[in-house]
Design an enzyme around this catalytic site. Structure first.
Site, PDB file in Angstrom:
ATOM      1  N   SER A   1       0.836  -1.203   0.000  1.00 42.93           N
ATOM      2  CA  SER A   1       0.000   0.000   0.000  1.00 42.93           C
ATOM      3  C   SER A   1       0.866   1.246   0.000  1.00 42.93           C
ATOM      4  O   SER A   1       0.345   2.353  -0.075  1.00 42.93           O
ATOM      5  CB  SER A   1      -0.910  -0.006   1.227  1.00 42.93           C
ATOM      6  OG  SER A   1      -0.157  -0.183   2.392  1.00 42.93           O
TER       7      SER A   1
ATOM      8  N   HIS B   1      -2.734  -3.627  -5.981  1.00 40.27           N
ATOM      9  CA  HIS B   1      -3.153  -3.166  -4.651  1.00 40.27           C
ATOM     10  C   HIS B   1      -4.656  -3.393  -4.472  1.00 40.27           C
ATOM     11  O   HIS B   1      -5.469  -2.643  -5.014  1.00 40.27           O
ATOM     12  CB  HIS B   1      -2.775  -1.677  -4.523  1.00 40.27           C
ATOM     13  CG  HIS B   1      -3.060  -1.095  -3.183  1.00 40.27           C
ATOM     14  ND1 HIS B   1      -3.253   0.256  -2.980  1.00 40.27           N
ATOM     15  CD2 HIS B   1      -3.185  -1.671  -1.956  1.00 40.27           C
ATOM     16  CE1 HIS B   1      -3.489   0.471  -1.701  1.00 40.27           C
ATOM     17  NE2 HIS B   1      -3.452  -0.680  -1.063  1.00 40.27           N
TER      18      HIS B   1
ATOM     19  N   GLU C   1      -5.944  -1.395  -7.572  1.00 36.93           N
ATOM     20  CA  GLU C   1      -5.094  -0.311  -8.081  1.00 36.93           C
ATOM     21  C   GLU C   1      -3.846  -0.971  -8.675  1.00 36.93           C
ATOM     22  O   GLU C   1      -3.121  -1.670  -7.962  1.00 36.93           O
ATOM     23  CB  GLU C   1      -4.724   0.616  -6.913  1.00 36.93           C
ATOM     24  CG  GLU C   1      -3.999   1.880  -7.294  1.00 36.93           C
ATOM     25  CD  GLU C   1      -3.751   2.782  -6.075  1.00 36.93           C
ATOM     26  OE1 GLU C   1      -3.533   2.269  -4.948  1.00 36.93           O
ATOM     27  OE2 GLU C   1      -3.762   4.013  -6.260  1.00 36.93           O
TER      28      GLU C   1
ATOM     29  N   ASN D   1      -3.900   5.892  -1.521  1.00 33.91           N
ATOM     30  CA  ASN D   1      -3.488   6.318  -0.184  1.00 33.91           C
ATOM     31  C   ASN D   1      -2.976   7.749  -0.127  1.00 33.91           C
ATOM     32  O   ASN D   1      -2.967   8.361   0.933  1.00 33.91           O
ATOM     33  CB  ASN D   1      -2.470   5.333   0.393  1.00 33.91           C
ATOM     34  CG  ASN D   1      -3.176   4.087   0.873  1.00 33.91           C
ATOM     35  OD1 ASN D   1      -4.285   4.179   1.390  1.00 33.91           O
ATOM     36  ND2 ASN D   1      -2.567   2.937   0.676  1.00 33.91           N
TER      37      ASN D   1
END
Ligand code: CAA
Length: 284
Positions: A119, A140, A152, A190
């Site tokens: 992440s 991800h 992702e 993120n």
């Protein structure tokens, strides 16, 4: 020949979810971890999750049993030797990722794709630990994996379009929507999510509102499924702090990414959220 056999490294919350969606898509899956106890716990999570799906009539019991039968387990990374795709979901410790990818590079067949569910760690840095950077990519998944639609896809500097296409195809087979971005601190998800959560923690720290009000405002006002503090508890406060530190360092100390003091204090006190039994809320 496309991807047929998938090795998932790590049987924790993310790893077992990935193994589940891969098995449900019909792939042969081997789930690998360092202890049989972790693998047994991971398999039990998969069984619970599939039982929920069966209860909702979205799958028959036979289909759930067939998916479970697609999964074998191993405590030896050598079990990844014949995988076409390896998805790594081990703890977010850079040195551990680098040494694991160096090892996978030796174990896996030359054409295998090595994907990381990281992440926050640079895909380029992970790829540099191998002799096949063109076959390394970020994949991800979001938590909880069986429910969340997104994967992702993070293209590294050297990732080839052929590798991206194969990983996109595999993600779609797993019922996910793959969306691609380039390697950059926090990628897209993120970089946007964690500063929002950090801001919610700052609002709490400054006494702007109580947790229930902060979460309620974001749920009812912005249509978020759960509020940012409840989401922080779900993701893990230690993970949020780690990602904020990655963003802060990755963007050369830009103060907009500085982790809040309350977040740092709670992590120091062992309040990690759901997994430790308490965070912004108490879990029994
Ligand atoms: N397996 C199978 N099904 C599951 C499940 C699981 N592990 N967890 C939940 N579900 C299903 C439930 O059965 C339920 O199905 P129905 O809609 O058919 O009833 C549905 O998902 C909703 O679950 P619940 O009713 O138990 O609870 P909820 O309505 O609060 O939803 C949630 C739970 C889906 C997790 C929702 O709260 C949500 O969307 N939260 C936000 C999650 C999120 O933002 N995740 C991303 C985190 S960031 C990340 O992962 C990346 C990172 O790097 C940090």
């Amino acid at each position: 020949m496309g991807i047929q056999r998938i090795a998932v490294l790590g049987s924790g919350q993310m790893g077992n979810g990935i193994a589940q969606v891969a098995a449900c898509a019909g792939y042969d899956v081997v789930m690998i971890d360092i202890q049989q106890e972790f693998l047994d716990k991971g398999l039990a999570s998969i069984e619970n999750s599939l039982a929920r799906v069966v209860k909702k009539d979205r799958m028959t019991e036979e289909q759930a049993n067939a998916a479970i039968a697609q999964i074998t387990t191993s405590i030896d990374k050598a079990a990844a030797a014949d995988a076409d795709l390896v998805v790594e979901a081990i703890p977010e410790i850079p040195e551990l990722k680098f040494s694991t990818f160096a090892e996978l590079d030796q174990i896996c067949k030359p054409e295998a794709i090595l994907a990381s569910n990281t992440s926050s760690i640079s895909i380029n840095a992970i790829a540099d630990a191998t002799n096949r950077p063109e076959r390394v990519i970020g994949m991800h998944f979001m938590n909880p994996v069986p429910v969340m639609k997104l994967v992702e896809i993070i293209n590294g500097r050297d990732t080839t379009p052929e590798v991206t296409a194969l990983v996109v195809e595999a993600s779609e087979c797993m019922g996910k929507v793959p969306l691609a971005c380039n390697d950059s601190p926090g990628f897209v998800s993120n970089r946007i999510l964690c500063p929002m959560i950090n801001e919610a923690i700052l609002a709490l720290q400054e006494g702007v509102a109580e947790p229930e009000a902060i979460d309620g405002i974001m749920k009812l006002g912005m249509n978020h499924p759960i509020g940012p503090l409840a989401l922080a508890d779900l993701i893990g406060l230690d993970t949020i702090l780690h990602i904020m530190n990655v963003l802060h360092e990755g963007f050369n100390g830009d103060p907009k990414y500085a982790p809040s003091q309350l977040l740092q204090d709670m992590v120091a006190e062992g309040k990690f959220g759901r997994k430790s039994g308490s965070g912004f809320y108490i879990y029994s």
